[in-house]
Design an enzyme around this catalytic site. Structure first.
Site, mmCIF file in Angstrom:
data_model
loop_
_atom_site.group_PDB
_atom_site.id
_atom_site.type_symbol
_atom_site.label_atom_id
_atom_site.label_comp_id
_atom_site.label_asym_id
_atom_site.label_seq_id
_atom_site.Cartn_x
_atom_site.Cartn_y
_atom_site.Cartn_z
ATOM 1 N N LYS A 1 -4.955 -2.211 -1.143
ATOM 2 C CA LYS A 1 -5.472 -1.075 -1.907
ATOM 3 C C LYS A 1 -4.541 -0.771 -3.088
ATOM 4 O O LYS A 1 -3.430 -1.315 -3.172
ATOM 5 C CB LYS A 1 -5.585 0.128 -0.969
ATOM 6 C CG LYS A 1 -6.627 -0.050 0.145
ATOM 7 C CD LYS A 1 -6.565 1.155 1.067
ATOM 8 C CE LYS A 1 -7.606 1.112 2.147
ATOM 9 N NZ LYS A 1 -7.469 2.302 3.033
ATOM 10 N N TYR B 1 -17.505 2.035 1.729
ATOM 11 C CA TYR B 1 -17.149 3.131 2.636
ATOM 12 C C TYR B 1 -18.365 3.987 3.009
ATOM 13 O O TYR B 1 -18.204 5.161 3.372
ATOM 14 C CB TYR B 1 -16.066 3.997 1.999
ATOM 15 C CG TYR B 1 -14.679 3.373 2.050
ATOM 16 C CD1 TYR B 1 -14.118 2.963 3.266
ATOM 17 C CD2 TYR B 1 -13.913 3.215 0.891
ATOM 18 C CE1 TYR B 1 -12.852 2.398 3.318
ATOM 19 C CE2 TYR B 1 -12.638 2.648 0.946
ATOM 20 C CZ TYR B 1 -12.120 2.243 2.159
ATOM 21 O OH TYR B 1 -10.856 1.695 2.221
ATOM 22 N N ASN C 1 -2.585 4.302 2.837
ATOM 23 C CA ASN C 1 -2.228 3.352 3.901
ATOM 24 C C ASN C 1 -2.297 1.888 3.465
ATOM 25 O O ASN C 1 -2.351 0.991 4.291
ATOM 26 C CB ASN C 1 -3.020 3.644 5.179
ATOM 27 C CG ASN C 1 -4.510 3.475 5.002
ATOM 28 O OD1 ASN C 1 -4.978 3.112 3.931
ATOM 29 N ND2 ASN C 1 -5.264 3.735 6.060
ATOM 30 N N HIS D 1 -6.661 -2.654 3.827
ATOM 31 C CA HIS D 1 -7.937 -2.526 4.543
ATOM 32 C C HIS D 1 -8.230 -3.821 5.274
ATOM 33 O O HIS D 1 -7.931 -4.901 4.764
ATOM 34 C CB HIS D 1 -9.084 -2.259 3.548
ATOM 35 C CG HIS D 1 -10.431 -2.415 4.195
ATOM 36 N ND1 HIS D 1 -11.031 -1.391 4.890
ATOM 37 C CD2 HIS D 1 -11.261 -3.492 4.313
ATOM 38 C CE1 HIS D 1 -12.178 -1.832 5.403
ATOM 39 N NE2 HIS D 1 -12.338 -3.099 5.057
ATOM 40 N N GLU E 1 -18.880 -6.681 4.326
ATOM 41 C CA GLU E 1 -17.846 -6.515 3.292
ATOM 42 C C GLU E 1 -17.625 -7.806 2.506
ATOM 43 O O GLU E 1 -17.431 -7.774 1.288
ATOM 44 C CB GLU E 1 -16.548 -6.026 3.950
ATOM 45 C CG GLU E 1 -16.722 -4.601 4.477
ATOM 46 C CD GLU E 1 -15.597 -4.120 5.388
ATOM 47 O OE1 GLU E 1 -14.594 -4.850 5.559
ATOM 48 O OE2 GLU E 1 -15.732 -3.009 5.927
HETATM 49 P P1 ADP Z 1 -9.649 1.800 8.475
HETATM 50 O O1 ADP Z 1 -9.265 1.696 7.021
HETATM 51 O O2 ADP Z 1 -8.449 1.556 9.356
HETATM 52 O O3 ADP Z 1 -10.836 0.954 8.839
HETATM 53 P P2 ADP Z 1 -11.404 4.174 8.513
HETATM 54 O O4 ADP Z 1 -12.582 3.280 8.330
HETATM 55 O O5 ADP Z 1 -11.467 5.223 9.575
HETATM 56 O O6 ADP Z 1 -10.073 3.317 8.772
HETATM 57 O O7 ADP Z 1 -11.093 4.920 7.160
HETATM 58 C C1 ADP Z 1 -11.146 4.216 5.955
HETATM 59 C C2 ADP Z 1 -10.083 4.720 5.045
HETATM 60 O O8 ADP Z 1 -10.351 6.076 4.706
HETATM 61 C C3 ADP Z 1 -8.673 4.752 5.620
HETATM 62 O O9 ADP Z 1 -8.033 3.499 5.594
HETATM 63 C C4 ADP Z 1 -8.010 5.757 4.706
HETATM 64 O O10 ADP Z 1 -7.673 5.163 3.443
HETATM 65 C C5 ADP Z 1 -9.138 6.757 4.469
HETATM 66 N N1 ADP Z 1 -9.050 7.874 5.403
HETATM 67 C C6 ADP Z 1 -9.429 7.890 6.693
HETATM 68 N N2 ADP Z 1 -9.200 9.082 7.252
HETATM 69 C C7 ADP Z 1 -8.648 9.846 6.279
HETATM 70 C C8 ADP Z 1 -8.198 11.202 6.191
HETATM 71 N N3 ADP Z 1 -8.252 12.015 7.253
HETATM 72 N N4 ADP Z 1 -7.709 11.643 5.019
HETATM 73 C C9 ADP Z 1 -7.649 10.833 3.937
HETATM 74 N N5 ADP Z 1 -8.069 9.547 3.948
HETATM 75 C C10 ADP Z 1 -8.563 9.068 5.092
#
Ligand code: ADP
Length: 172
Positions: free
Chosen positions: A29, A69, A134, A137, A148
């Site tokens: 990212k 998303y 984070n 992805h 995806e």
């Molecule tokens: P992953 O990326 O591990 O598959 P998710 O699909 O639950 O996790 O969420 C997608 C992305 O959305 C996360 O990697 C993060 O960047 C963002 N995200 C998820 N939860 C939060 C939150 N509570 N606040 C801000 N960003 C979030």
């Protein structure tokens, strides 16, 4: 159990889950790119023996990020998430990696979505602190990988089927 053996030129772009041709979508990212972590993230997958079959650098469109998303569109952080991915302050690296159990193992290598719960030795556990930044992805299921990879690598010739010279030492 439902594994189908495809001729090399007939592998679907999203791969064949449950075989050594399984594929997943992994992205660095914008925060990971901005912080200079592209090479480290690639190196971890490459050294383990996974094969890179797709790679691009881009600022995703809002349409692409919204679709990527889509499952999160009702969440309060959705607008901020799409802005972070698309505002162009840094691009995204999109990749397709291939190999045994790469969907599940890719997630393990990334670590927990919330970096405060990510173990040491994982990408997030080693390099980041908050869920909103984070850095990476990874597809969370065969269905997500299919969606995806199709979304980010739909163009003709963007996925490359190739044989690594050391395959017989890595995936036999
Ligand atoms: P992953 O990326 O591990 O598959 P998710 O699909 O639950 O996790 O969420 C997608 C992305 O959305 C996360 O990697 C993060 O960047 C963002 N995200 C998820 N939860 C939060 C939150 N509570 N606040 C801000 N960003 C979030």
């Amino acid at each position: 159990p439902n594994a189908v053996i495809y001729a090399d030129n007939a592998i679907p772009i999203h791969g064949v889950p449950g075989t050594s041709k399984e594929r997943t979508f992994i992205a660095v990212k914008p925060d990971g790119v901005q912080r200079g972590l592209i090479s480290d993230i690639i190196a971890r997958f490459e050294r383990r023996g996974y094969k890179l079959v797709g790679l691009k650098l881009l600022v995703p469109s809002k349409a692409l990020a919204n679709e990527h998303y889509a499952d999160l569109s009702k969440k309060p952080f959705f607008a901020g998430l799409v802005d972070y991915m698309t505002n162009g302050k840094a691009p995204v690296i999109g990749m397709v990696w291939e190999g045994p159990a790469v969907i599940k193992q890719g997630r393990v290598m990334l670590g927990a979505t919330d970096p405060t719960a990510a173990g040491p030795g994982t990408i997030r556990g080693d390099y980041c602190l908050t869920i909103g930044r984070n850095i990476c992805h990874g597809s969370d299921s065969a269905e997500s990988a299919e969606k995806e990879i199709g979304l980010w690598f739909g163009g003709k010739g963007e996925i490359v089927n190739w044989t690594a010279n050391n395959d017989e030492w890595v995936v036999s």
